[in-house]
Scaffold this motif. Structure first.
Motif, short mmCIF file in Angstrom:
data_model
loop_
_atom_site.label_atom_id
_atom_site.label_comp_id
_atom_site.label_asym_id
_atom_site.label_seq_id
_atom_site.Cartn_x
_atom_site.Cartn_y
_atom_site.Cartn_z
N SER A 7 -16.44 -57.34 -56.14
CA SER A 7 -17.29 -56.95 -56.97
C SER A 7 -17.71 -56.38 -56.72
O SER A 7 -18.54 -54.98 -57.44
CB SER A 7 -18.01 -58.50 -58.05
OG SER A 7 -18.94 -58.14 -57.08
N ALA A 8 -18.15 -55.90 -55.81
CA ALA A 8 -19.68 -54.75 -55.33
C ALA A 8 -18.34 -53.33 -55.57
O ALA A 8 -19.35 -52.70 -55.63
CB ALA A 8 -19.65 -54.93 -53.69
N HIS A 9 -17.11 -53.30 -55.26
CA HIS A 9 -17.01 -52.05 -55.87
C HIS A 9 -16.97 -51.44 -56.90
O HIS A 9 -17.51 -50.31 -57.24
CB HIS A 9 -15.10 -51.73 -55.55
CG HIS A 9 -14.49 -50.53 -55.76
ND1 HIS A 9 -14.22 -49.49 -55.20
CD2 HIS A 9 -13.65 -50.68 -56.79
CE1 HIS A 9 -13.61 -49.02 -55.13
NE2 HIS A 9 -12.99 -49.26 -56.46
N LYS A 63 -18.81 -52.96 -59.57
CA LYS A 63 -20.05 -52.50 -59.61
C LYS A 63 -20.62 -51.45 -59.60
O LYS A 63 -21.13 -51.03 -60.54
CB LYS A 63 -20.92 -54.20 -58.74
CG LYS A 63 -20.53 -55.45 -60.09
CD LYS A 63 -21.46 -56.53 -59.17
CE LYS A 63 -23.35 -56.37 -59.03
NZ LYS A 63 -23.41 -57.01 -58.91
N ALA A 64 -20.45 -51.04 -58.39
CA ALA A 64 -20.84 -49.79 -58.00
C ALA A 64 -20.14 -49.19 -59.10
O ALA A 64 -20.66 -47.76 -59.32
CB ALA A 64 -20.48 -49.71 -56.88
N ASP A 76 -17.74 -63.22 -58.58
CA ASP A 76 -17.04 -62.54 -57.35
C ASP A 76 -15.99 -63.74 -56.94
O ASP A 76 -16.36 -64.93 -55.88
CB ASP A 76 -17.62 -62.24 -56.28
CG ASP A 76 -16.93 -60.74 -55.38
OD1 ASP A 76 -16.03 -61.03 -55.75
OD2 ASP A 76 -17.08 -60.20 -55.36
#
Length: 242
Positions: free
Chosen positions: A147-149, A151-152, A172
């Motif tokens: 999810s980091a990608h 969310k960013a 995630d």
């Protein structure tokens, strides 16, 4: 040379991003309405406390983005896909849209996603796509794989269009898989789909990737339940320690 355009000095501030959202409405009333909708929806979402909700009753929206590259500061969203779930049940609701990045899509991204510059150029603009997406999401929890990608990029898009940050809770499936299988060496979506015997649809298509991630979440949710984890708050606490 005196700068032309509405408002003179105000126009210079507008181009530099120095005006508040309320003042920018004079330049594009439709976008201002969509911006107001997004800001109110995310503000309302913060009021919902979901930590005590059982995972088997939890309503989530599994989503995926395709982008022109990997830098949320320099690249753009080109498609958004999402499906809804209630507990481990996939619902009929789904969402998909292309997004106009207002730039050419790099050839290797065209090849990877199948999205061509010409068709993306005719797609809704970013703020319209975001409004439609968050209207679909409502107050539900978001879920993505890695999810980091995502969310960013969502945060960058929300700030660019509406000067607001993502307030939804996000799960995630990659982090859940790491917690469940700490000795497994590969947590990519492809690897986990193979591990759980989940049929592979079109990869790097936002809606199909969302569907496959939803099927993966069903498998993970069953194992999470077997570990005695019941609520969203319990899961967050465990993943925070992973």
């Amino acid at each position: 040379m005196k700068e032309s355009g509405p408002g003179g000095g105000l126009w210079r501030l507008y181009k530099m991003g120095g005006l508040t959202p309320a003042i920018t409405s004079m330049f594009n009333p439709r976008n201002a309405q969509q911006m107001a909708f997004i800001r109110q929806l995310l503000k309302d979402q913060r009021r919902h406390s979901l930590l005590d909700t059982s995972l088997h009753n939890l309503k989530v929206v599994v989503f995926d983005l395709e982008t022109t590259g990997f830098s949320s500061a320099a690249d753009e969203i080109i498609s958004i896909g999402a499906v809804s779930m209630a507990g481990d049940k996939l619902e009929e609701e789904s969402f998909y849209t292309l997004v106009n990045p207002n730039r050419p899509i790099p050839p290797h991204i065209e090849e990877l996603t199948g999205i061509r510059t010409e068709e993306a150029a005719e797609a809704p603009d970013l703020i319209t796509a975001l409004r439609e997406f968050f209207e679909f999401v409502g107050a539900r929890v978001l879920l993505a794989h890695g999810s980091a990608h995502d969310k960013a990029f969502l945060n960058a898009a929300l700030w660019k269009t509406s000067k607001i940050s993502l307030s939804h809770r996000v799960l995630d499936s990659l982090m859940a898989a790491k917690w469940l299988m700490p000795r497994h060496k590969d947590y990519t979506l492809d690897s986990l789909l193979e591990l759980y015997g989940i049929p592979v649809l079109r990869r790097h298509h936002a809606l199909d990737d969302s569907l496959m991630t939803a099927e993966l979440w069903k498998k993970l949710l069953e194992e999470i339940g077997e570990m005695g984890v019941d609520t969203l708050g319990d899961l967050y606490a465990l993943l925070g320690k992973a």
